[in-house]
Write a protein that holds these residues in place. Structure first.
Motif, PDB file in Angstrom:
ATOM      1  N   ASP A  93     -23.999  28.227  19.625  1.00 27.30           N
ATOM      2  CA  ASP A  93     -22.855  29.038  20.007  1.00 27.30           C
ATOM      3  C   ASP A  93     -22.387  29.890  18.833  1.00 27.30           C
ATOM      4  O   ASP A  93     -22.013  31.053  19.014  1.00 27.30           O
ATOM      5  CB  ASP A  93     -21.726  28.146  20.525  1.00 27.30           C
ATOM      6  CG  ASP A  93     -20.667  28.940  21.255  1.00 27.30           C
ATOM      7  OD1 ASP A  93     -21.019  29.670  22.206  1.00 27.30           O
ATOM      8  OD2 ASP A  93     -19.495  28.848  20.861  1.00 27.30           O
ATOM      9  N   MET A  94     -22.413  29.335  17.621  1.00 28.26           N
ATOM     10  CA  MET A  94     -22.048  30.109  16.430  1.00 28.26           C
ATOM     11  C   MET A  94     -23.019  31.276  16.226  1.00 28.26           C
ATOM     12  O   MET A  94     -22.595  32.403  15.936  1.00 28.26           O
ATOM     13  CB  MET A  94     -22.044  29.218  15.190  1.00 28.26           C
ATOM     14  CG  MET A  94     -20.912  28.247  15.119  1.00 28.26           C
ATOM     15  SD  MET A  94     -21.076  27.211  13.630  1.00 28.26           S
ATOM     16  CE  MET A  94     -19.422  26.591  13.473  1.00 28.26           C
ATOM     17  N   MET A  95     -24.312  30.994  16.392  1.00 24.46           N
ATOM     18  CA  MET A  95     -25.310  32.056  16.244  1.00 24.46           C
ATOM     19  C   MET A  95     -25.085  33.143  17.289  1.00 24.46           C
ATOM     20  O   MET A  95     -25.139  34.341  16.986  1.00 24.46           O
ATOM     21  CB  MET A  95     -26.726  31.490  16.376  1.00 24.46           C
ATOM     22  CG  MET A  95     -27.145  30.646  15.220  1.00 24.46           C
ATOM     23  SD  MET A  95     -28.890  30.173  15.264  1.00 24.46           S
ATOM     24  CE  MET A  95     -28.906  28.954  16.537  1.00 24.46           C
ATOM     25  N   LEU A  96     -24.826  32.725  18.503  1.00 26.13           N
ATOM     26  CA  LEU A  96     -24.605  33.669  19.592  1.00 26.13           C
ATOM     27  C   LEU A  96     -23.368  34.524  19.339  1.00 26.13           C
ATOM     28  O   LEU A  96     -23.392  35.746  19.553  1.00 26.13           O
ATOM     29  CB  LEU A  96     -24.477  32.895  20.908  1.00 26.13           C
ATOM     30  CG  LEU A  96     -24.594  33.674  22.200  1.00 26.13           C
ATOM     31  CD1 LEU A  96     -25.921  34.408  22.284  1.00 26.13           C
ATOM     32  CD2 LEU A  96     -24.440  32.727  23.387  1.00 26.13           C
ATOM     33  N   CYS A  97     -22.304  33.908  18.867  1.00 25.98           N
ATOM     34  CA  CYS A  97     -21.069  34.655  18.557  1.00 25.98           C
ATOM     35  C   CYS A  97     -21.322  35.713  17.491  1.00 25.98           C
ATOM     36  O   CYS A  97     -20.914  36.868  17.651  1.00 25.98           O
ATOM     37  CB  CYS A  97     -19.976  33.711  18.064  1.00 25.98           C
ATOM     38  SG  CYS A  97     -19.272  32.679  19.337  1.00 25.98           S
ATOM     39  N   GLU A 104     -27.027  40.176  14.519  1.00 24.90           N
ATOM     40  CA  GLU A 104     -27.796  39.195  13.743  1.00 24.90           C
ATOM     41  C   GLU A 104     -26.891  37.987  13.477  1.00 24.90           C
ATOM     42  O   GLU A 104     -25.717  38.010  13.819  1.00 24.90           O
ATOM     43  CB  GLU A 104     -28.283  39.793  12.412  1.00 24.90           C
ATOM     44  CG  GLU A 104     -27.163  40.274  11.509  1.00 24.90           C
ATOM     45  CD  GLU A 104     -27.656  40.944  10.242  1.00 24.90           C
ATOM     46  OE1 GLU A 104     -28.837  41.321  10.168  1.00 24.90           O
ATOM     47  OE2 GLU A 104     -26.849  41.088   9.319  1.00 24.90           O
ATOM     48  N   PHE A 105     -27.457  36.956  12.851  1.00 25.16           N
ATOM     49  CA  PHE A 105     -26.623  35.810  12.476  1.00 25.16           C
ATOM     50  C   PHE A 105     -26.946  35.376  11.051  1.00 25.16           C
ATOM     51  O   PHE A 105     -27.146  34.209  10.763  1.00 25.16           O
ATOM     52  CB  PHE A 105     -26.727  34.653  13.481  1.00 25.16           C
ATOM     53  CG  PHE A 105     -28.116  34.290  13.916  1.00 25.16           C
ATOM     54  CD1 PHE A 105     -28.886  33.415  13.179  1.00 25.16           C
ATOM     55  CD2 PHE A 105     -28.649  34.815  15.078  1.00 25.16           C
ATOM     56  CE1 PHE A 105     -30.161  33.071  13.577  1.00 25.16           C
ATOM     57  CE2 PHE A 105     -29.923  34.471  15.497  1.00 25.16           C
ATOM     58  CZ  PHE A 105     -30.682  33.594  14.737  1.00 25.16           C
ATOM     59  N   LYS A 106     -26.951  36.333  10.146  1.00 31.79           N
ATOM     60  CA  LYS A 106     -27.298  36.076   8.744  1.00 31.79           C
ATOM     61  C   LYS A 106     -26.242  35.237   8.026  1.00 31.79           C
ATOM     62  O   LYS A 106     -26.577  34.386   7.207  1.00 31.79           O
ATOM     63  CB  LYS A 106     -27.511  37.390   7.980  1.00 31.79           C
ATOM     64  CG  LYS A 106     -28.804  38.072   8.334  1.00 31.79           C
ATOM     65  CD  LYS A 106     -29.974  37.267   7.829  1.00 31.79           C
ATOM     66  CE  LYS A 106     -31.275  37.968   8.126  1.00 31.79           C
ATOM     67  NZ  LYS A 106     -32.416  37.091   8.006  1.00 31.79           N
ATOM     68  N   LYS A 107     -24.971  35.466   8.297  1.00 35.29           N
ATOM     69  CA  LYS A 107     -23.922  34.668   7.645  1.00 35.29           C
ATOM     70  C   LYS A 107     -24.081  33.200   8.020  1.00 35.29           C
ATOM     71  O   LYS A 107     -24.007  32.324   7.170  1.00 35.29           O
ATOM     72  CB  LYS A 107     -22.518  35.154   8.041  1.00 35.29           C
ATOM     73  CG  LYS A 107     -22.101  36.433   7.390  1.00 35.29           C
ATOM     74  CD  LYS A 107     -20.685  36.784   7.812  1.00 35.29           C
ATOM     75  CE  LYS A 107     -20.259  38.102   7.217  1.00 35.29           C
ATOM     76  NZ  LYS A 107     -18.910  38.486   7.664  1.00 35.29           N
ATOM     77  N   PHE A 108     -24.290  32.957   9.294  1.00 33.98           N
ATOM     78  CA  PHE A 108     -24.492  31.591   9.770  1.00 33.98           C
ATOM     79  C   PHE A 108     -25.725  30.986   9.116  1.00 33.98           C
ATOM     80  O   PHE A 108     -25.692  29.870   8.601  1.00 33.98           O
ATOM     81  CB  PHE A 108     -24.629  31.563  11.297  1.00 33.98           C
ATOM     82  CG  PHE A 108     -25.076  30.240  11.825  1.00 33.98           C
ATOM     83  CD1 PHE A 108     -24.167  29.216  12.017  1.00 33.98           C
ATOM     84  CD2 PHE A 108     -26.417  29.987  12.098  1.00 33.98           C
ATOM     85  CE1 PHE A 108     -24.573  27.974  12.475  1.00 33.98           C
ATOM     86  CE2 PHE A 108     -26.840  28.757  12.560  1.00 33.98           C
ATOM     87  CZ  PHE A 108     -25.907  27.744  12.748  1.00 33.98           C
ATOM     88  N   GLU A 109     -26.832  31.723   9.150  1.00 30.03           N
ATOM     89  CA  GLU A 109     -28.093  31.236   8.612  1.00 30.03           C
ATOM     90  C   GLU A 109     -27.979  30.900   7.123  1.00 30.03           C
ATOM     91  O   GLU A 109     -28.403  29.825   6.688  1.00 30.03           O
ATOM     92  CB  GLU A 109     -29.178  32.297   8.821  1.00 30.03           C
ATOM     93  CG  GLU A 109     -30.555  31.874   8.383  1.00 30.03           C
ATOM     94  CD  GLU A 109     -31.596  32.932   8.682  1.00 30.03           C
ATOM     95  OE1 GLU A 109     -32.448  33.177   7.811  1.00 30.03           O
ATOM     96  OE2 GLU A 109     -31.570  33.516   9.787  1.00 30.03           O
ATOM     97  N   ASN A 110     -27.409  31.788   6.354  1.00 29.01           N
ATOM     98  CA  ASN A 110     -27.256  31.548   4.920  1.00 29.01           C
ATOM     99  C   ASN A 110     -26.394  30.323   4.641  1.00 29.01           C
ATOM    100  O   ASN A 110     -26.698  29.519   3.763  1.00 29.01           O
ATOM    101  CB  ASN A 110     -26.667  32.774   4.220  1.00 29.01           C
ATOM    102  CG  ASN A 110     -27.613  33.948   4.205  1.00 29.01           C
ATOM    103  OD1 ASN A 110     -28.831  33.793   4.315  1.00 29.01           O
ATOM    104  ND2 ASN A 110     -27.064  35.141   4.097  1.00 29.01           N
TER     105      ASN A 110
END
Length: 188
Positions: A93-97, A104-110
């Motif tokens: 859900d965080m990635m989707l948001c 993209e979801f770079k902040k989440f990934e990092n």
């Protein structure tokens, strides 16, 4: 919407379920059974509450990315299967948001990569977690074809990192300097 209030709620709830005195798997079998019979596993109850509250945030969820990634990761690493199954989907859900907001979801990934290193070094995480993480996120991604390729790459990256971190943690107690050096090189 009061961001600080919600932030305090999530951090307090995660601090509660991750405190040492509630880590039932560290107790003797007799003590584990006694606590389980009298109180149940409070971690599961609070973890489910965190999950439910996360999904009630609606459009405000983006305010907690990447700040809540570490605490949610810490919670999902608790070795309790039902808690893990209920809370790992929060990551998707965080990635989707973030994806809906930025493409993209770079902040989440990092953030998850940074925090995963710290958590595994602290003794958390296991092979079962890695398998559950992979299967849950892959299953969630199937419902969103536009993001499933990115999620698949992310899951492969995290799985590879987690394997290497777990290997590294295992050989740190090994007397063989060659094994330790090999794991260090693989991790790097």
């Amino acid at each position: 919407f009061n961001l600080q209030l919600w932030n305090n709620y999530f951090h307090l709830a995660v601090a509660f379920i991750t405190q040492d005195s509630l880590q039932l798997e560290n107790f003797s079998h007799a003590k584990y059974n006694k606590i389980q019979n009298k109180y149940g596993d409070m971690r599961r109850l609070i973890g489910f509450a965190i999950r439910d509250m996360w999904y009630k945030l609606g459009q405000n969820k983006i305010c907690f990315i990447p700040g809540m990634v570490g605490p949610i990761l810490e919670m999902t690493l608790i070795p309790e299967v039902e808690l893990r199954k209920a809370t790992i989907p929060i990551f998707f859900d965080m990635m989707l948001c973030e994806y809906k907001r930025t493409g993209e979801f770079k902040k989440f990934e990092n953030e998850i990569i940074l925090k995963l290193d710290h958590e595994v070094e602290g003794g958390r995480g296991d092979e079962h977690y890695m398998q559950l993480f992979e299967s849950i996120l892959t299953e969630c991604a199937c419902q969103y074809p536009s993001i499933s390729g990115l999620v698949g790459s992310f899951v492969s990256l995290v799985k590879g990192l987690l394997e290497k971190l777990l290997d590294y943690r295992a050989v740190m107690n090994d007397d063989s300097k060659d094994n330790r050096m090999s794991c260090t090189v693989n991790l790097l």
